[in-house]
Write an enzyme that holds these catalytic residues in place. Structure first.
Site, PDB file in Angstrom:
ATOM      1  N   HIS A   1      -5.691  -2.998   8.207  1.00 57.16           N
ATOM      2  CA  HIS A   1      -4.652  -3.882   8.743  1.00 57.16           C
ATOM      3  C   HIS A   1      -4.472  -5.139   7.892  1.00 57.16           C
ATOM      4  O   HIS A   1      -3.866  -6.091   8.337  1.00 57.16           O
ATOM      5  CB  HIS A   1      -4.974  -4.299  10.179  1.00 57.16           C
TER       6      HIS A   1
ATOM      7  N   GLU B   1       4.966   8.058   9.039  1.00 56.45           N
ATOM      8  CA  GLU B   1       5.588   7.175   8.049  1.00 56.45           C
ATOM      9  C   GLU B   1       6.397   7.941   7.002  1.00 56.45           C
ATOM     10  O   GLU B   1       7.465   7.500   6.590  1.00 56.45           O
ATOM     11  CB  GLU B   1       4.518   6.298   7.383  1.00 56.45           C
TER      12      GLU B   1
END
Lengths: 397, 344
Positions: free
Chosen positions: B138, B69
């Site tokens: 998540h 990322e």
């Protein structure tokens, strides 16, 4: 039920438990490996082929660079700079980085690389704005294609990769050269940048200046790799190990890597083995973590002295040339000193000007608040001035 | 900004489809728009939001990146420096955390640091929030982290139409936008046709989704449908609730929020991220500072509990639901409660 127990299968039949798919290395690692020794030209037979014009150009920049370091260090002692991380002893890396690039290329320096930016043509005063404290970045990066001096470690490396990648997508033959120290190679962004560059075959050159210490932490505590250049192999790019104090060797290796990137050959990782003669910054006490003897050994391998030996052997180190070079450097230093000794003009309203393209209502309100405070302050000064004349003072409660 | 395509019959579309259409239209209109992230190419994204883009625009415009990322966002910074408009995808809320240094140290402040010479026309798409039964990491609501960083715009759509319009506006913005996509609304539907003209509001404008007179619910993203449902249910209790959808947390629309609260005299902020240090505290403070003399009760908050996001089997207890909102609205009868209490 396991795979081996499926109906109709048996351990003797090899149809389900066949041999693994053939494996072979994706790239032959051998050509990617760095040389066993740092690459050197000065003091070797190969030095004979060097162009004298290049040597004198490098020399001029090295002397100028050392003078710049000395002047900036003095300015820090005088309180004109908040801090100065000197690159004394590493000037060959800085100069080579600047001279290996063409005008269209981009340089991504770290906070220690002001010299590379100045050697590339940046105004010496603009290069010091961050350290003086009047604004974070004192120049337009597009003017000389120099990214802002980066203070977080290694975070500018992925920027270099992205810029080089974007340039290639646009069909421009632009190369990005990104500079980082030995400590920065431990950061995650170093890894991610090298990985992206190799996968994308981006036209980037990574230059690690291994100057022995990350503030006080020596290389042995930074990495267990054979060399920092060896890290290249793991990403699938060539690693080059070079004597960072040998200016022509640095210039040659960087120029080759830049040319290779420009013709689509992908990235290169270069480790320049050098030494930080001064402390990390003027705020650091280097005697706590290294010996004088070690520093003296490296001073004997000084980049300017090394080059002078070659220039002398060619009868190029004339009094005239040395004098003219020194005078040029002194002139630069005097100009820098004079301009840095004038207080910079700062506009407090600039605090709100460049947060967003369009100011938010919240920032407009805060700007109005500061404006009012400044006006009140100015009025107060006027009142004070009047007060010393003995009129307004009595009017105060 | 208004799309000029001829109007066609509206048919149900999901928020995910509207987002895909926004990306597609932005890429078609402007060749400098590049989509990048893990799985955005061949797979079309784990939520299929980038479906078909690599096929239509090629892998150079819709790029499957390595799983990193910080690298995704860091390289996007360099691409933006060279004149591109990258739209990066952080696959899930909590997956974006490795990129925070790039976001905070570079993306948010590049314009400021360089006196406007280098701008960051970047859009960072982050599917966020819970309610889809996701396992740990998540379901985070990470908006407070982004809001704490000056220089970032933080936008979150709650309707299908806004998913299209706000994403187009985010990509068109010359400054970085953290675009938070409420993942439990990805499959919400509305009669919306991407071919019909869609007004794209400038970022930073709240929208009143329901007019009311007795109190204002202030919310955004995944909590908007919950608030709308609560407002309907509240009618039975005699409450006529106004619902304000912020759409953009930064810039913040003080004007719309305060005008509403001044009309109704009561306010409840609803969001699913934790309350302590969450956006609700900031919003309540802003309302109190601006509307104190109009308030009939303290500004209340309905937020997720101050706990790490719970496992899927427990998340319904954590997420603000209709009942919790209604209980809180009931507490807005501050003055009468207080008066009765004093009378005893």
């Amino acid at each position: 039920m396991t795979v081996l127990e499926q109906p109709g299968s048996s351990r003797n039949k090899s149809s389900l438990a066949g041999p693994p798919p053939a494996w072979q290395p994706r790239v032959d690692p051998t050509p990617l490996l760095p040389d066993a020794e740092p690459y050197r030209l000065l003091g070797t037979d190969a030095a004979a082929r060097l162009d004298s014009g290049l040597l004198t150009r490098l020399y001029t920049q090295l002397v100028r660079g050392r003078r710049y370091n000395a002047q900036a260090t003095a300015l820090a002692r005088q309180g004109r700079l908040a801090v100065y991380p000197s690159s004394t002893g590493q000037e060959a890396c800085e100069v080579a980085a600047a001279l290996a690039l063409e005008d269209r290329d981009w340089l991504f320096p770290s906070y220690r690389d002001t010299l590379a930016a100045v050697a590339r043509g940046l105004d010496p005063v603009q290069a010091l704005t961050l350290l003086r404290g009047d604004w974070h970045n004192g120049y337009d990066p597009h003017e000389h294609r120099i990214a802002p001096l980066c203070t977080p470690l290694a975070t500018q490396l992925p920027h270099a990769v992205g810029l080089a990648h974007a340039a290639r997508l646009k069909g421009d033959e632009v190369v990005a050269l990104a500079m980082v120290g030995d400590g920065g190679t431990s950061e995650g962004d170093f890894h991610e940048a090298l990985n992206f560059a190799a996968v994308w075959q981006a036209p980037v050159v990574f230059l690690v200046q291994n100057n022995g210490f990350a503030i006080s932490v020596p290389l042995a505590k930074q990495t267990a790799a054979p060399s920092l250049a060896h890290k290249a192999v793991g990403y699938g790019m060539p690693g080059r190990l070079v004597d960072g104090n040998d200016a022509p060797a640095m210039h040659e290796v960087l120029t080759e890597a830049v040319a290779r990137a420009r013709r689509g050959g992908g990235p290169t990782l270069i480790e320049a083995v050098t030494y930080r003669i001064e402390a990390h910054t003027n705020a650091d006490d280097a005697t706590r973590y290294r010996s004088d003897a070690e520093v003296e050994t490296w001073k004997a391998h000084d980049p300017i002295a090394l080059l002078e030996r070659e220039l002398a052997a060619r009868d190029l180190l004339t009094d005239d040339f040395v004098g003219a070079t020194r005078d040029g450097a002194e002139h630069m230093a005097a100009d820098l000193r004079e301009r840095m000794n004038a207080d910079p003009e700062v506009d407090p309203m600039d605090l709100f000007t460049h947060v967003f393209a369009e100011q938010t209502s919240q920032l407009r309100a805060q700007a109005a608040q500061l404006r009012a405070e400044l006006d009140a302050e100015a009025a107060g000064h006027t009142e004070d001035a009047a007060g010393t004349n003995g009129s307004a003072e009595e009017a105060r409660p | 900004m208004t799309t000029t395509a001829p109007a066609t019959a509206r048919k149900p579309a999901t928020m995910a489809q509207a987002l895909t259409r926004a990306l597609r239209d932005a890429m078609a209109d402007d060749p400098s728009v590049h989509v990048m992230g893990e799985d955005v190419g061949t797979l079309g994204g784990v939520f299929r939001v980038t479906d078909g883009l690599a096929k239509e625009f090629g892998e150079d415009r819709c790029t499957d990146t390595a799983l990193a990322e910080a690298g995704i966002l860091g390289t996007a910074v360099g691409m933006a420096m060279y004149g591109l408009r990258p739209v990066v995808e952080m696959q899930f809320d909590a997956f974006a955390y490795p990129a925070f240094e790039q976001l905070i140290s570079h993306v948010a402040r590049m314009r400021n640091r360089t006196h406007g010479a280098l701008t960051m026309p970047l859009t960072i798409r982050v599917p966020y929030g819970g309610g889809i039964g996701g396992v740990e990491h998540h379901s985070d609501s990470s908006e407070a982290y982004y809001l704490a960083t000056p220089g970032l715009q933080v936008v979150t759509p709650a309707t299908v139409e806004d998913a299209y319009g706000l994403l187009r506006a985010a990509i068109a913005s010359d400054d970085p936008v953290v675009f938070l996509e409420p993942k439990r609304l990805y499959w919400s539907k509305a009669d919306w046709s991407p071919d019909a003209p869609t007004e794209v509001a400038p970022l930073g404008r709240a929208e009143i989704r329901r007019r009311g007179s007795s109190a204002t619910l202030i919310t955004y993203g995944p909590s908007l449908p919950v608030c709308m449902e609560a407002a309907e249910a509240a009618r039975a209790e005699g409450w006529d609730l106004e619902v304000v959808d912020l759409r953009s947390l930064m810039p913040f629309d003080d004007e719309t929020v305060c005008a509403s609260v001044r009309r109704t005299g009561r306010a409840v902020v609803v969001h699913e991220s934790n309350g302590f240090g969450g956006p609700g505290g900031e919003i309540a403070a802003r309302i109190t500072e601006r509307c104190f003399h109009h308030l009939e009760a303290p500004v209340l908050r309905v937020a997720g509990f101050d706990i790490p996001y719970p496992p899927p089997m427990l998340e319904r207890h954590h997420l603000p639901g209709v009942d919790r909102i209604l209980d809180t609205v009931a507490r807005l009868q501050w003055e009468s409660d207080w008066t009765e209490g004093r009378g005893e």
